[in-house]
Design an enzyme around this catalytic site. Structure first.
Site, mmCIF file in Angstrom:
data_model
loop_
_atom_site.group_PDB
_atom_site.id
_atom_site.type_symbol
_atom_site.label_atom_id
_atom_site.label_comp_id
_atom_site.label_asym_id
_atom_site.label_seq_id
_atom_site.Cartn_x
_atom_site.Cartn_y
_atom_site.Cartn_z
ATOM 1 N N SER A 149 10.418 3.566 2.403
ATOM 2 C CA SER A 149 10.237 1.629 2.001
ATOM 3 C C SER A 149 11.957 1.529 1.351
ATOM 4 O O SER A 149 12.710 1.646 0.540
ATOM 5 C CB SER A 149 9.176 0.677 1.542
ATOM 6 O OG SER A 149 10.004 -0.643 1.327
ATOM 7 N N TYR A 162 4.213 -1.007 -6.470
ATOM 8 C CA TYR A 162 4.317 -0.477 -4.196
ATOM 9 C C TYR A 162 5.877 0.578 -5.141
ATOM 10 O O TYR A 162 6.348 1.222 -4.306
ATOM 11 C CB TYR A 162 4.459 -1.695 -3.571
ATOM 12 C CG TYR A 162 5.015 -1.335 -2.278
ATOM 13 C CD1 TYR A 162 4.324 -0.353 -1.266
ATOM 14 C CD2 TYR A 162 6.358 -1.681 -1.389
ATOM 15 C CE1 TYR A 162 3.948 0.015 -0.145
ATOM 16 C CE2 TYR A 162 6.792 -1.810 0.008
ATOM 17 C CZ TYR A 162 5.860 -0.682 0.313
ATOM 18 O OH TYR A 162 5.583 -0.321 1.831
#
Length: 254
Positions: A149, A162
């Site tokens: 990501s 995250y």
């Protein structure tokens, strides 16, 4: 059907929807027999039917990769059913957003379980097969693609855990790349930005709406955009290793 991946087998995790489903379709179009792995068997069966309707080969594996024995058994079932394993796309993942001080620990644990442990379990089980495929495949190369990501590059308030998982995926991928590159197993990382998938639907109430406002009016990436990137990586000649690809939406600043 294209022929660049003919006589090869690909495994895609998190294939029930979004990037995983799009990637499975894309690899099948390139000629690979595709094993689709996830927890929602009904969604996987629908995807497999789509692949078969276009003349491709699909194998459904319903399993929870956060359970190590299930992850290992899933990989072995693919090799037993389809005969080999040339490409693995670790796509399964989840995202939790919110200030650390009031985030539920269960949310953190879920990210660690899926984004890190699940990826590790599948990779550990798949590596011997990928090494073998690089030796005996007509292409003389195998691929492991980890979907990371932009959060693996840029840390922002509210995404600490995250970020932890995705920075970790990037570091693991780079070290592993150096370990196996001489044996022609390519390890690549794809870092998507804002993609129109189910990912944000898992966020807590209030946070989900805030994220939706943040991207309101932005033309989001589509799952097919990331699938195209994965297909580009794994269809290169063995002399080419595409190690890392950052794919942001055109208007994305972070």
């Amino acid at each position: 059907m294209a022929e660049r991946l003919s006589n090869t087998v690909a495994l895609v995790t998190g294939a029930s929807s979004g990037i995983g489903a799009a990637t499975a379709l894309s690899l099948a179009e390139e000629g690979a027999a595709v094993a689709v792995l996830g927890r929602r068997r009904n969604k996987l069966e629908e995807l497999a039917d789509q692949i078969r309707a276009k003349g491709g080969t699909a194998f459904v594996v319903a399993a929870d990769i956060t359970d190590q024995p299930q992850a290992a058994a899933a990989v072995e079932s693919v090799v037993k059913e389809l005969g080999r394993l040339d490409t693995v796309v670790n796509n399964a993942g989840t995202m939790g957003v919110g200030q650390a001080v009031d985030s539920p620990l269960e949310e953190w644990e879920k990210m660690l379980e899926i984004n890190v442990r699940g990826l590790l379990y599948v990779t550990h089980a798949a590596l011997p097969h990928l090494l073998r495929a690089a030796e005996d495949s007509p292409r003389k190369v195998a691929d492991l693609v980890n979907i990371s990501s932009t959060a693996g590059r840029v840390a922002r308030p509210g995404t600490a855990v995250y970020n932890l998982t995705k920075f970790g995926v990037n570091g693991f991928s780079e070290a592993l790349r150096q370990e196996v590159m001489a044996k022609r197993v390519r390890v690549s990382v794809v870092e998507p930005g804002t993609v129109d998938t189910e990912l944000s639907s898992h966020l807590r109430d209030g946070i989900r709406e805030a994220i939706e406002r943040q991207v309101e009016g932005m033309e989001l990436l589509r799952p097919e955009d990331i699938a195209d990137t994965v297909a580009f990586i794994v269809t290169r000649d063995r002399r080419v290793a595409v190690n890392e690809v950052l794919v942001r939406a055109g208007e994305q600043t972070w």
